[in-house]
Design a protein around this motif. Structure first.
Motif, PDB file in Angstrom:
ATOM      1  N   ARG A 253      27.508  22.463  55.611  1.00  0.00           N
ATOM      2  CA  ARG A 253      28.758  21.791  55.977  1.00  0.00           C
ATOM      3  C   ARG A 253      28.410  20.985  57.222  1.00  0.00           C
ATOM      4  NH1 ARG A 253      32.125  25.924  55.991  1.00  0.00           N
ATOM      5  NH2 ARG A 253      32.567  25.554  53.797  1.00  0.00           N
TER       6      ARG A 253
ATOM      7  N   ASP B 113      24.664  17.889  51.751  1.00  0.00           N
ATOM      8  CA  ASP B 113      26.030  18.352  51.979  1.00  0.00           C
ATOM      9  C   ASP B 113      26.580  19.007  50.719  1.00  0.00           C
ATOM     10  OD1 ASP B 113      26.924  16.274  50.301  1.00  0.00           O
ATOM     11  OD2 ASP B 113      27.640  15.029  51.951  1.00  0.00           O
ATOM     12  N   GLU B 114      27.832  19.402  50.777  1.00  0.00           N
ATOM     13  CA  GLU B 114      28.466  20.120  49.665  1.00  0.00           C
ATOM     14  C   GLU B 114      28.530  19.310  48.381  1.00  0.00           C
ATOM     15  OE1 GLU B 114      31.936  22.495  51.802  1.00  0.00           O
ATOM     16  OE2 GLU B 114      31.423  20.584  52.770  1.00  0.00           O
TER      17      GLU B 114
END
Length: 138
Positions: free
Chosen positions: A97, A32-33
């Protein structure tokens, strides 16, 4: 940060540079980010091309022998933010995302079991039950 589609001429060159294994697959790691690793899966040339064109992450299911668009049954989609190939061109790191959870067990990450001297220890509880995730009545 949003993904920009790769033009066909560039996509062709990228796909030719990738070192797919003897089964026509490349290892795909999704994070993820925040760089928290979510899962490991596989991509064939078609799945990688679709992902790089659309920005919606698509994998190849070895068990079903077909494309698997992350979230198509659970709604837990992955949208591509960036993609990086390793030095051998045989593994790809996807920064995504993540909508909801990544793991079919209902956890944010598939990596929820720690190896300890005492054995395996679960380090995360499910955020959602698999029954709720897949809308089953089991």
């Amino acid at each position: 940060m949003n993904w920009s589609s790769v033009p066909d001429s560039v996509l062709h060159d990228i796909l030719e540079a990738v070192s797919f294994n003897s089964d026509g697959l490349i290892t795909a790691i999704a994070q993820d980010e925040t760089r928290h690793v979510l899962m490991l899966a596989w991509m064939n040339k078609e799945a990688l091309a679709e992902t790089l064109k659309t920005g919606r992450v698509c994998y190849y299911s070895r068990s079903r022998q077909s494309l698997w668009r992350k979230g198509e049954t659970s709604g837990q989609e992955q949208h591509l933010l960036s993609a990086d190939l390793d030095c051998d061109m045989d593994a790809i790191l996807l920064t995504v995302r993540q909508k909801g959870v990544a793991c079919h067990t209902g956890r944010r990450s598939c990596f929820y079991q720690s190896v300890t001297p005492q054995g395996l220890t679960e380090n995360a509880a499910p955020d959602i039950s698999p029954e709720q995730l897949y809308h089953s009545k089991n």
